[in-house]
Design a protein around this motif. Sequence first.
Motif, PDB file in Angstrom:
ATOM      1  N   ARG B  84      58.018  42.185  44.304  1.00 24.13           N
ATOM      2  CA  ARG B  84      58.036  44.505  44.471  1.00 24.13           C
ATOM      3  C   ARG B  84      56.478  44.845  44.255  1.00 24.13           C
ATOM      4  N   GLN B  85      55.696  43.981  43.903  1.00 22.01           N
ATOM      5  CA  GLN B  85      54.838  44.602  43.265  1.00 22.01           C
ATOM      6  C   GLN B  85      53.282  43.969  44.944  1.00 22.01           C
ATOM      7  N   PRO B  86      51.908  44.821  44.567  1.00 25.04           N
ATOM      8  CA  PRO B  86      51.752  45.653  45.707  1.00 25.04           C
ATOM      9  C   PRO B  86      51.114  44.068  45.889  1.00 25.04           C
ATOM     10  N   ILE B  87      50.757  43.361  47.205  1.00 23.77           N
ATOM     11  CA  ILE B  87      50.289  41.826  46.890  1.00 23.77           C
ATOM     12  C   ILE B  87      48.286  42.327  46.742  1.00 23.77           C
ATOM     13  N   PHE B  88      48.245  43.493  46.865  1.00 21.06           N
ATOM     14  CA  PHE B  88      46.742  43.665  46.572  1.00 21.06           C
ATOM     15  C   PHE B  88      46.166  43.631  45.305  1.00 21.06           C
ATOM     16  N   THR B  89      46.598  44.314  44.710  1.00 21.63           N
ATOM     17  CA  THR B  89      46.769  44.717  42.899  1.00 21.63           C
ATOM     18  C   THR B  89      47.315  43.061  42.540  1.00 21.63           C
ATOM     19  N   GLU B  90      47.468  42.692  42.897  1.00 25.73           N
ATOM     20  CA  GLU B  90      48.310  40.945  42.293  1.00 25.73           C
ATOM     21  C   GLU B  90      47.844  40.422  43.012  1.00 25.73           C
ATOM     22  N   VAL B  91      46.678  39.880  43.778  1.00 22.81           N
ATOM     23  CA  VAL B  91      47.027  38.978  43.932  1.00 22.81           C
ATOM     24  C   VAL B  91      45.014  38.441  43.180  1.00 22.81           C
ATOM     25  N   TRP B  92      44.316  39.800  42.633  1.00 25.53           N
ATOM     26  CA  TRP B  92      42.996  39.512  42.221  1.00 25.53           C
ATOM     27  C   TRP B  92      43.253  38.215  40.610  1.00 25.53           C
ATOM     28  N   PRO B  93      43.700  38.370  39.453  1.00 27.93           N
ATOM     29  CA  PRO B  93      43.732  37.552  39.210  1.00 27.93           C
ATOM     30  C   PRO B  93      44.083  36.367  38.743  1.00 27.93           C
ATOM     31  N   TYR B  94      45.006  35.835  40.213  1.00 28.93           N
ATOM     32  CA  TYR B  94      45.051  34.405  40.497  1.00 28.93           C
ATOM     33  C   TYR B  94      43.509  34.230  40.952  1.00 28.93           C
ATOM     34  N   LEU B  95      43.310  34.835  42.481  1.00 30.53           N
ATOM     35  CA  LEU B  95      42.392  34.309  42.526  1.00 30.53           C
ATOM     36  C   LEU B  95      41.089  34.200  41.550  1.00 30.53           C
ATOM     37  N   ALA B  96      41.144  35.256  40.590  1.00 29.58           N
ATOM     38  CA  ALA B  96      39.891  35.093  39.248  1.00 29.58           C
ATOM     39  C   ALA B  96      39.946  33.444  39.358  1.00 29.58           C
ATOM     40  N   ALA B  97      41.607  32.764  38.974  1.00 24.57           N
ATOM     41  CA  ALA B  97      41.487  32.089  38.195  1.00 24.57           C
ATOM     42  C   ALA B  97      40.331  31.051  39.141  1.00 24.57           C
ATOM     43  N   THR B  98      41.448  30.752  40.205  1.00 24.89           N
ATOM     44  CA  THR B  98      41.030  29.888  41.129  1.00 24.89           C
ATOM     45  C   THR B  98      39.569  29.777  41.900  1.00 24.89           C
ATOM     46  N   PHE B  99      38.967  30.953  41.933  1.00 23.90           N
ATOM     47  CA  PHE B  99      37.345  31.439  41.328  1.00 23.90           C
ATOM     48  C   PHE B  99      36.683  30.361  40.590  1.00 23.90           C
ATOM     49  N   GLU B 100      37.094  30.878  39.295  1.00 24.54           N
ATOM     50  CA  GLU B 100      36.253  30.735  38.123  1.00 24.54           C
ATOM     51  C   GLU B 100      36.676  28.512  38.449  1.00 24.54           C
ATOM     52  N   LEU B 101      37.781  27.851  38.282  1.00 25.05           N
ATOM     53  CA  LEU B 101      38.236  27.152  38.485  1.00 25.05           C
ATOM     54  C   LEU B 101      37.135  25.996  39.434  1.00 25.05           C
ATOM     55  N   ALA B 102      37.270  26.625  40.797  1.00 29.59           N
ATOM     56  CA  ALA B 102      37.583  25.618  41.702  1.00 29.59           C
ATOM     57  C   ALA B 102      34.908  26.106  41.613  1.00 29.59           C
ATOM     58  N   PHE B 103      34.773  27.017  41.131  1.00 24.86           N
ATOM     59  CA  PHE B 103      33.265  26.473  41.217  1.00 24.86           C
ATOM     60  C   PHE B 103      33.216  26.127  40.540  1.00 24.86           C
ATOM     61  N   PHE B 104      33.651  25.978  38.940  1.00 27.98           N
ATOM     62  CA  PHE B 104      32.882  25.148  38.078  1.00 27.98           C
ATOM     63  C   PHE B 104      33.191  23.594  38.714  1.00 27.98           C
ATOM     64  N   ALA B 105      34.320  23.381  38.883  1.00 28.20           N
ATOM     65  CA  ALA B 105      34.564  21.663  39.531  1.00 28.20           C
ATOM     66  C   ALA B 105      33.733  21.752  40.619  1.00 28.20           C
ATOM     67  N   ILE B 106      32.891  22.954  41.878  1.00 27.37           N
ATOM     68  CA  ILE B 106      31.901  21.782  42.298  1.00 27.37           C
ATOM     69  C   ILE B 106      30.610  21.992  41.862  1.00 27.37           C
ATOM     70  N   PHE B 107      30.532  23.011  41.112  1.00 29.45           N
ATOM     71  CA  PHE B 107      28.901  22.894  40.416  1.00 29.45           C
ATOM     72  C   PHE B 107      28.902  21.103  39.782  1.00 29.45           C
ATOM     73  N   LEU B 108      30.457  21.021  39.205  1.00 27.98           N
ATOM     74  CA  LEU B 108      30.466  19.538  38.302  1.00 27.98           C
ATOM     75  C   LEU B 108      29.763  18.800  39.750  1.00 27.98           C
ATOM     76  N   ALA B 109      30.700  18.900  40.743  1.00 29.15           N
ATOM     77  CA  ALA B 109      30.845  18.222  41.986  1.00 29.15           C
ATOM     78  C   ALA B 109      29.580  17.784  41.748  1.00 29.15           C
ATOM     79  N   VAL B 110      28.233  18.869  42.632  1.00 25.14           N
ATOM     80  CA  VAL B 110      27.483  19.021  42.865  1.00 25.14           C
ATOM     81  C   VAL B 110      26.043  18.472  42.007  1.00 25.14           C
ATOM     82  N   ILE B 111      26.311  18.894  40.358  1.00 30.32           N
ATOM     83  CA  ILE B 111      25.896  17.656  39.668  1.00 30.32           C
ATOM     84  C   ILE B 111      25.279  16.631  39.417  1.00 30.32           C
ATOM     85  N   LEU B 112      27.145  16.072  39.041  1.00 29.68           N
ATOM     86  CA  LEU B 112      27.100  15.111  39.361  1.00 29.68           C
ATOM     87  C   LEU B 112      26.818  14.254  40.393  1.00 29.68           C
TER      88      LEU B 112
END
Lengths: 547, 334
Positions: B84-112
């Motif tokens: 019962r929380q607004p998704i708009f406020t709820e979603v950011w921490p999740y999204l940020a966690a994924t961003f961090e992981l995905a960009f780190f992964a793509i960074f690794l993938a590109v370098i390697l």
Amino acid sequence: MKKGKKYLLGFVMLLTMTLFLAACNSDDEDSSTGSNTDSGTTNTDSGTTDDSSSSTPQVLVFGRGADSVSLDPGIVTDGESFKVTQNLFETLLNFGEKDTTINPGLAKEWKVSDDGLTYTFQLQEGVKFHDGTDFNADSVIKNVNRWKGGTEDDFYYFNSMFKAEGEDIIKEVTADGDYTVVFTLSRPQAPFLKNLAMSPFGIASPTEFEKTGDKFGDNPVGTGPFKFTEWKRNDSITIEKFADYWQDGLPKLDKVIFRSIPDNSARLNELMAGNIDLADGVNPSDGKMVEGNSELQLIERPSMNIGYLGLTNTRAPFDNKLVRQAVNYAIDKQAIVDAFFEGRAEVAVNPMPSSISGYNDALSPYPYDPAKAKSLLAEAGYDGKEIELWAMPVPRPYMPDGAKVAEVIQKNLEDVGMKSKIVTFEWATYLEKAKNGEADAFMLGWTGDNGDADNFIYTLLDKDNIGSNNYAFYSNDEVHDLLIKAQSETDENVRNDLYKKAQEIIHDDAPWVPLAHSTPLLAAKAGVKGFVPHPTGSDKLDKVSME
Amino acid sequence: MLHYIGKRLLHLIPVLLGMSFIVFFIIRAIPGDPAQVILGQQATAESIAALRNKLGLDNPWYVQYFEYLKGIFTGNLGESLRTRQPIFTEVWPYLAATFELAFFAIFLAVILGVNAGIISAWFQNSWFDYLAMVIALIGVSMPIFWLGLMEQWVFGINLGWLPTSGREEVRDPVSAITNLYLIDTLLQGRFDQFVVVFKHLLLPGLALATIPTAIIARMTRASMLEVMRADYVRTARAKGQKMFVVIYKHALKNALIPVLTVIGLQTGMLLGGAILTETIFSWPGIGRYIYEAIGFRDYPVIQSGILIVAFLFVMINLIVDILYTVIDSRIKYN
């Protein structure tokens, strides 16, 4: 070419170094962040630079399968939410440490009138809520009125426990002085005290819920040994010692962190790596490995569940009692318990475990007897039609591996001439379809809420609950009359007799194949002391300490 | 250029509309009632009906759909049925966690991936080339779930080098500012925590990077082999220019264009496809947020979550297309 080789060498070295650095760092890490920082935070946090135990930080990290939904105990229905609220809130009455007997809680003593309609509670004095509000008769009344005033979907448990046919069982609650509360009921209710001891009826600070309204779940304030600190959704919930807690010397921990780690194996990995101290939901197959590890301890939660194979009583061929009995003879329950519960379960006879008052121990299980099953099927005129056998898609404490158990059942049935096709659906779909009576035979189970026979037999097998928890569509008027009578019977012995009689009839009608009462497993670091797992699944952590 | 970007952004509207429509109906086509799931096994028929009514689930589908669309256009993504929380406020921490992981992964993938591809191409048919390509082949076909658990077992439990789950040391939690923990810890000058957070990123990052690394390595190798046969590279080599210069100044720039497409696509995939990795490593990201919402039939969260991921996917591809023009001035969008 020479330069090329240099480049390659550099690249490989870079890779090696990254890994090496990570490794070195982790060693330092373990010693610095792991304990030193901890004890630092703990000591400053609590201000209690405890004498001898100060060397081990009193912080417990509890790994569990999922996050809480809300921390307002009144509105939630899921066990994971109660695991946390159980430590933030207290109820008027408590369950026993290991069972569901009734003990004092926020109410120190109580009196029941002879007609079973008036309950007078004497409250503890000098108790404070985490926000400084005093706990007294007035706060109890405000809580009850909050539940009473809410709709069914707001306060689900209140409505299911204290309402019958649209009528409030708790007619009114009044104060008699500051620390005496009187509950007047509209009709006697046998499990009334047990119901009050359930986690959903934790007493909340009226000041806070009046202020925050439906946001109370984000700002839970109770009188419990711990107060709420922080919630990182889907990740962790932190609660810490409430310095003004009314019971001397409790809690022993300074801080508890509940972490959600969905995968059972990953959670156990975290425990072995030392990142959590206590892991809920250990697979029975991992039990031996935990026992063999001297740094860990295996903890068994007392069983209060039933795993069963439901037979939809309104669908052919299970609309015939003889076929249902035949299936009961055909399935080798002991073999299932030995193979998939690693022996950590008891073969079920009745729809509830033997620890519950009213259990009929005069009944014996249907023995594994394929010959008998065959002759019963022949007598029933079973036409050899293939049935659908529904296998649970998710592990539950009462059923660790649905798919494999289904295969054994399939083989057992085949041996007596009943062909079956194993099917499964995603969990929410499974429940909905089974509830609609779409399954022939389905695996399911139940974990009790309050340790009362009513919460098993009436909930799961009464005709009133068809379309709800009576997934087998079992209907027997005689059983119904017995169960309804038992609900308002206040004499425990008479009540137990009623349940025993009901179990006899159910045993003969065989609406299910009761399979097992399992012992759910937990694992902890050897240094975790004083943890007593509760059969309801909501554990009080006030007496836990770290050594 | 601006015109082109504008046009692409306009194209986004029918794409997202179509997407919202499909998601809306698919999730309603799966059986399982949210009210039932929220209230649990214990619920009575009346309480389910009452909750359905309260959540507006008993309205006809078109009313629900238009309510939902109206919400999106007014910037309201709805409220989670479960929390019962607004998704708009709820979603950011999740999204940020994924961003961090995905960009780190793509960074690794590109370098390697890019470097492995270059070396393989340069030393074509050498042992490194064969080894790298065999590893790449295994990498593409490796189930992430298995790889993740193996990583935990080897590096987490047996060697004890790296943490196996979560984003932080829970006993010493990061106080969130942006919810991108690498940044947050630096902003607070907590270098010790930065190291801890970085270490938490390594295993899930590696698991997530495996497939893209393999694909990028193979793509780079193929692309480099082609470019290296081109006249200008031969000329550059003949002029006696240093290998490093030949590769990074001349060859790579042109070889990178097809690789960039793959990187763009893979980044998008990572955002949506992190679910498995997030589950194994208990990473509180958007993948798990949506996954759990599916289990609970939390319609608004599923709808909005998928829409957000789809939006990001399209945006990343747009950025990739724009990058083409930066890398190769011959490519023009009109």
